[in-house]
Scaffold this active site. Structure first.
Site, PDB file in Angstrom:
ATOM      1  N   VAL A   1     -33.487   6.161  21.139  1.00 39.14           N
ATOM      2  CA  VAL A   1     -32.667   4.964  21.339  1.00 39.14           C
ATOM      3  C   VAL A   1     -33.445   3.886  22.084  1.00 39.14           C
ATOM      4  O   VAL A   1     -33.374   2.706  21.748  1.00 39.14           O
ATOM      5  CB  VAL A   1     -31.344   5.309  22.060  1.00 39.14           C
ATOM      6  CG1 VAL A   1     -30.538   4.057  22.354  1.00 39.14           C
ATOM      7  CG2 VAL A   1     -30.519   6.274  21.217  1.00 39.14           C
ATOM      8  N   CYS A   2     -34.215   4.295  23.085  1.00 37.86           N
ATOM      9  CA  CYS A   2     -35.033   3.323  23.820  1.00 37.86           C
ATOM     10  C   CYS A   2     -36.065   2.679  22.898  1.00 37.86           C
ATOM     11  O   CYS A   2     -36.302   1.470  22.953  1.00 37.86           O
ATOM     12  CB  CYS A   2     -35.730   3.992  24.998  1.00 37.86           C
ATOM     13  SG  CYS A   2     -34.625   4.691  26.235  1.00 37.86           S
ATOM     14  N   ALA A   3     -36.661   3.488  22.037  1.00 32.04           N
ATOM     15  CA  ALA A   3     -37.647   2.978  21.089  1.00 32.04           C
ATOM     16  C   ALA A   3     -37.014   1.960  20.147  1.00 32.04           C
ATOM     17  O   ALA A   3     -37.584   0.890  19.895  1.00 32.04           O
ATOM     18  CB  ALA A   3     -38.262   4.137  20.308  1.00 32.04           C
TER      19      ALA A   3
END
Length: 169
Positions: A59-61
């Site tokens: 999700v961060c990516a």
């Protein structure tokens, strides 16, 4: 203290995001060249602070990639992706994903940023790193939009962040 969840399990942060209309707390974070960076590093720029636990998560990516795409269109705005990752890891991520617009910053030298912005996770398995949040600042570093993502595994509301900048209709 704010309550968020990690895969449905309640965890707590150190406080609350800065209030809309307030002046953003200054910070000292570390860039890819191991140099200290603060709000004054970007004078006259609007800022999107994309705060993430780690770029080494899906999700961060995705968030970093989406903001990199948006950032290509706006010269008056800088997008800072802030995480607990070491600058070396963040640089490798940006290189492998061809991200050229976002600026990755690390909280590696101090947890003051996470505390001052109310995003330090204080309980659960991710204790000690940052929650997922968006803080948008105007050119004078006044807070114009915030979002603490209630479930860490969810993406932020990109449209709301861009609307705060007057970028979407």
């Amino acid at each position: 203290m704010a309550k968020i969840t990690l895969q449905g399990n309640e965890i707590h942060t150190s406080g609350n995001l800065p209030e809309i209309g307030s002046r953003a707390p200054d910070f000292t974070l570390v860039n890819k060249d191991l140099e200290d960076v603060s709000l004054s590093t970007f004078p006259g720029k609007r800022k999107i602070l994309c705060i993430v636990p780690s770029l080494d998560t899906p999700v961060c990516a995705v968030s970093a990639k989406k903001f990199d795409e948006y950032a290509k269109e706006y010269d008056d705005t800088v997008t800072l992706v802030i995480s607990a990752d070491l600058p070396f890891a963040s640089s490798r991520f940006c290189l492998s994903e061809n991200l050229e617009q976002v600026i990755t910053l690390s909280v590696m030298r101090s947890q003051n940023f996470a505390k001052d912005y109310g995003v330090l996770i204080e309980s659960g398995p991710l204790s000690g790193i940052t929650a997922r949040a968006i803080v948008v600042l105007d050119q004078k570093n006044s807070v114009i939009h915030t979002e603490l993502i209630s479930e860490i595994a969810h993406e932020p509301d990109y449209k709301a962040a861009l609307l705060a900048l007057g970028r979407m209709h």
